[in-house]
Design an enzyme around this catalytic site. Structure first.
Site, short mmCIF file in Angstrom:
data_model
loop_
_atom_site.label_atom_id
_atom_site.label_comp_id
_atom_site.label_asym_id
_atom_site.label_seq_id
_atom_site.Cartn_x
_atom_site.Cartn_y
_atom_site.Cartn_z
N HIS A 1 -21.97 -4.95 1.96
CA HIS A 1 -20.83 -5.02 1.04
C HIS A 1 -21.13 -5.83 -0.21
O HIS A 1 -21.15 -5.29 -1.31
CB HIS A 1 -19.58 -5.54 1.75
CG HIS A 1 -18.29 -5.21 1.05
ND1 HIS A 1 -18.03 -3.96 0.54
CD2 HIS A 1 -17.20 -5.98 0.77
CE1 HIS A 1 -16.83 -3.96 -0.03
NE2 HIS A 1 -16.31 -5.16 0.09
N HIS B 1 -17.31 -10.13 -3.38
CA HIS B 1 -16.15 -9.75 -2.57
C HIS B 1 -15.60 -10.92 -1.76
O HIS B 1 -14.41 -10.94 -1.43
CB HIS B 1 -16.51 -8.60 -1.64
CG HIS B 1 -16.86 -7.34 -2.35
ND1 HIS B 1 -15.94 -6.60 -3.06
CD2 HIS B 1 -18.05 -6.68 -2.49
CE1 HIS B 1 -16.54 -5.53 -3.59
NE2 HIS B 1 -17.81 -5.58 -3.26
#
Length: 268
Positions: free
Chosen positions: A186, A160
């Site tokens: 994440h 990400h």
């Protein structure tokens, strides 16, 4: 994780979000709460308070269910709030609801449905109020160490990468109030990035689910101190003038350790 928790004599556990994969909880009676939390973390050392933040996958379910005090009646360890502060004496931990900072979830949800109750209809005001509250708490803080926990990364070389909204809006607060650590999930990896422009350490602990993606955006040897594209977890130990961070694989083997000491001036 249970063995390391017993060895260290941990005081509490922090979850960096995406608590229930892939689409959060369907409600307070969703069996996933027991299947993915209560019935998994059964080690004696893990029967401590868990402090959790929401991740983007949690927002794809019933967001209010995870925040509900009814879950705490099912398992008293559970505490999940949008943004809150934990005062652990020499350490103060600021938990931040980072998902609303990501504009793509609102503009292009890629076929996903998000539960924005409590955030919409005025997302900008929600973020502004949250940042104002965080700054107010940081101004008042007298803790020796300041930690900020959020789901999304500020700096990451994983899949990400950096989260633009956090770099623009949250990072300046971390720098202004001398935050020591920013801890996130994440990205499904374990990662340590040291900011060459400040003393902030960026720590990713997202190795609790998917891993081994083999997706690294870039490697800056000066900043990236550690990267492990696999499953695992991390620990943090503090004294008045000393912090020790360790990353472990699923077997409890230490993969990376970082230690820092700093001097504090008396207010007297």
């Amino acid at each position: 994780m249970g063995r390391i928790g017993q060895k260290l004599g941990i005081d509490f556990v922090v979850s960096t979000g995406d608590n229930f994969y892939e689409n959060g909880l369907k409600g307070v009676t969703d069996p996933s709460f027991l299947q993915s939390f209560s019935n998994i973390y059964t080690a004696k050392s893990l029967q401590k308070q868990w402090f959790s933040v929401l991740g983007n996958h949690d927002y794809r379910g019933d967001t209010l269910a995870q925040l509900s005090p009814l879950l705490r009646k099912i398992d008293t360890r559970w505490l999940c709030l949008r943004s809150f502060v934990v005062n652990a004496e020499i350490v103060e931990i600021f938990f931040v609801d980072t998902t609303p900072f990501v504009e793509d979830y609102f503009r292009d949800p890629e076929g996903h449905t998000y539960d924005w109750r409590g955030v919409e209809p005025n997302r900008k005001r929600y973020i502004s109020n949250m940042l104002s509250d965080i700054e107010s708490e940081m101004k008042e803080s007298r803790a020796k160490w300041k930690i900020v926990v959020g789901h999304h990364s500020i700096r990451s070389v994983g899949h990400h990468g950096d989260t633009r909204g956090l770099v623009r809006k949250l990072l300046p607060l971390l720098q202004a109030y001398n935050v020591d650590l920013y801890i996130n999930g994440h990205d499904h990896c374990l990662e340590h990035i040291s900011d060459s422009k400040s003393t902030i350490q960026f720590l990713t602990s997202g190795g609790g689910s998917k891993a081994w993606r083999g997706d690294i955006k870039r490697i800056d040897k000066d900043d990236v101190k550690f990267f492990y594209d696999g499953q695992g977890f991390m620990s943090a130990q503090f004294t008045q003038g000393h912090v020790e961070i360790a990353f472990y694989d699923i077997y409890g083997k230490v993969l990376h350790k970082w230690v820092r000491s700093k001097q504090f001036h008396s207010d007297i």
